[in-house]
Design an enzyme around this catalytic site. Sequence first.
Site, short mmCIF file in Angstrom:
data_model
loop_
_atom_site.label_atom_id
_atom_site.label_comp_id
_atom_site.label_asym_id
_atom_site.label_seq_id
_atom_site.Cartn_x
_atom_site.Cartn_y
_atom_site.Cartn_z
N GLY A 175 0.82 -1.22 0.00
CA GLY A 175 0.00 0.00 0.00
C GLY A 175 0.84 1.26 0.00
O GLY A 175 0.36 2.33 -0.38
N SER A 176 2.10 1.15 0.40
CA SER A 176 2.99 2.32 0.38
C SER A 176 3.73 2.44 -0.96
O SER A 176 4.28 3.50 -1.26
CB SER A 176 4.01 2.24 1.51
N SER A 209 6.89 4.54 3.61
CA SER A 209 6.37 3.42 4.41
C SER A 209 5.38 4.01 5.40
O SER A 209 5.77 4.81 6.26
CB SER A 209 7.49 2.70 5.15
N SER A 247 3.73 2.77 7.95
CA SER A 247 4.02 2.47 9.37
C SER A 247 5.41 2.95 9.75
O SER A 247 5.68 3.27 10.90
CB SER A 247 3.95 0.96 9.60
N ARG A 275 -3.18 1.09 3.04
CA ARG A 275 -3.81 1.24 1.71
C ARG A 275 -4.88 2.33 1.70
O ARG A 275 -5.23 2.84 0.64
CB ARG A 275 -4.37 -0.10 1.23
N GLU A 304 -6.79 -7.37 -0.58
CA GLU A 304 -6.74 -6.99 0.83
C GLU A 304 -8.11 -6.67 1.42
O GLU A 304 -8.35 -6.94 2.60
CB GLU A 304 -5.79 -5.82 1.03
N HIS A 312 0.29 -10.21 -25.92
CA HIS A 312 1.40 -11.05 -26.37
C HIS A 312 1.61 -12.29 -25.51
O HIS A 312 2.62 -12.96 -25.66
CB HIS A 312 2.68 -10.19 -26.46
N LYS A 335 4.40 -10.74 9.05
CA LYS A 335 5.36 -9.77 9.60
C LYS A 335 5.80 -10.20 11.00
O LYS A 335 6.96 -10.04 11.36
CB LYS A 335 4.73 -8.36 9.63
C1 F6R Z 1 -1.97 -2.81 4.47
C2 F6R Z 1 -1.24 -2.77 3.23
C3 F6R Z 1 0.12 -3.40 3.10
C4 F6R Z 1 1.24 -2.47 3.62
C5 F6R Z 1 2.62 -3.12 3.44
C6 F6R Z 1 3.77 -2.21 3.81
O1 F6R Z 1 -3.09 -1.93 4.40
O2 F6R Z 1 -1.76 -2.25 2.30
O3 F6R Z 1 0.32 -3.69 1.74
O4 F6R Z 1 1.19 -1.25 2.95
O5 F6R Z 1 2.69 -4.29 4.20
O6 F6R Z 1 3.60 -1.64 5.05
P1 F6R Z 1 3.81 -0.07 5.21
O7 F6R Z 1 2.86 0.56 4.27
O8 F6R Z 1 3.49 0.25 6.64
O9 F6R Z 1 5.24 0.19 4.87
#
Ligand code: F6R
Length: 375
Positions: free
Chosen positions: A62-63, A104, A106, A156, A241, A257, A351
């Site tokens: 999402g980032s 990022s 988070s 996201r 998600e 293709h 994670k």
């Molecule tokens: C959760 C999401 C995930 C996070 C990914 C990276 O909503 O979309 O795809 O974005 O795990 O984490 P961040 O964004 O915190 O670096």
Amino acid sequence: MTLKTHKSPLEDIEQIKRIDKSTMLQFSTKAPKHYREAVRLAEKIVLDYEKPVNIIVAGMGGSAIGGELLKDYARSQAPVPIEVNKDYQLPAYAGQRTFVLVVSYSGDTEESLSAFLDAQRRKCMVYCVSSGGTLLEFAEKLNVPHLRVPAGMPPRAASPYLLVPQLVLLEKMGLVSGVSEGLNEALKLLEKVSRENAPEKHEEFNPAKSLASGINGSVPVVYGFGIYRGVAQRWKQQFNENAKVPAKWEVFPELNHNEIVGWEKAGALAKRFSTVFLRDKSEPAEVRSRIEITRALMQAGGSKQFEVWTQGKSALAKMLSTILVGDFVSVYLAVLRGVDPTPVQTIVTLKHKLGETGIREKIIRELEKLKPIRS
Ligand code: F6R
């Protein structure tokens, strides 16, 4: 005898609220507000880096999607290449004249922290966008310019805050133009899209509900082209998600293709998929004919086909409004499937398990050894 009338869960606001416990739908409904706030926040950005020779957006999931959208938007304008780095290490060419945007939400994602470490070691020109975490802790210690965005959202859902600063940064560097105008148009269009697809709007008049109902029970496959490459990718990720379904995305003309042959003898398998073609009234003639020929060829395979006609004039308004439609579709699909769109338990578990390997701690120990590159 009384006949029970079946009411779709999409027409029952209480039922939507029961399924969408953490109110993911509200992030879609409020997307215009978040974009407006993101624009205000990005006005604060000051940057005194020289013009880079290449740009890397380092982030995951999402980032990272903001980087994909930035790349599509800039493709027809930027004089330098843009790469989205979704890995621990940066590509070999990254150096002092590379502008690295570490994104990022988070601020704690292992791969993004590692890319930040790599960028610092290579003395790249780094800028961070995050709500906090280890990333901003080190950005502050190492005098790395950064933007702190509001915390407390699923990454996201925070895409307005993660994308807008990237666009503004590139515009400030003189590498792209039209961002302010595009965002102005987008803000109005997003309000319209949000109204059109609101939970109170009946499926008959609600394009997102109607598409979600059409797709339900099949694997969505989203086809984009040009500025809708990253948009198709975002739709796929939101299906994964939010709706918790497998999904796929592909892009024209490349899908002509390989992908199309996959449908040739798909037989009964084809019926398990729904293809969604992103269309634009002003799509180039060569794309239009490809889409139409492809649709006709694939019709024989028997997969369900849908078209989503995008709205807007500027590239940004088109891209952002189409993303919002996809966000709504994915949440309505979640409701139809009876799954809460917000939690992403498998990512959390992964994670957590990765956390036990000690790799993140090792990256942090390496970050602790760094000295500021710029005063
Ligand atoms: C959760 C999401 C995930 C996070 C990914 C990276 O909503 O979309 O795809 O974005 O795990 O984490 P961040 O964004 O915190 O670096």
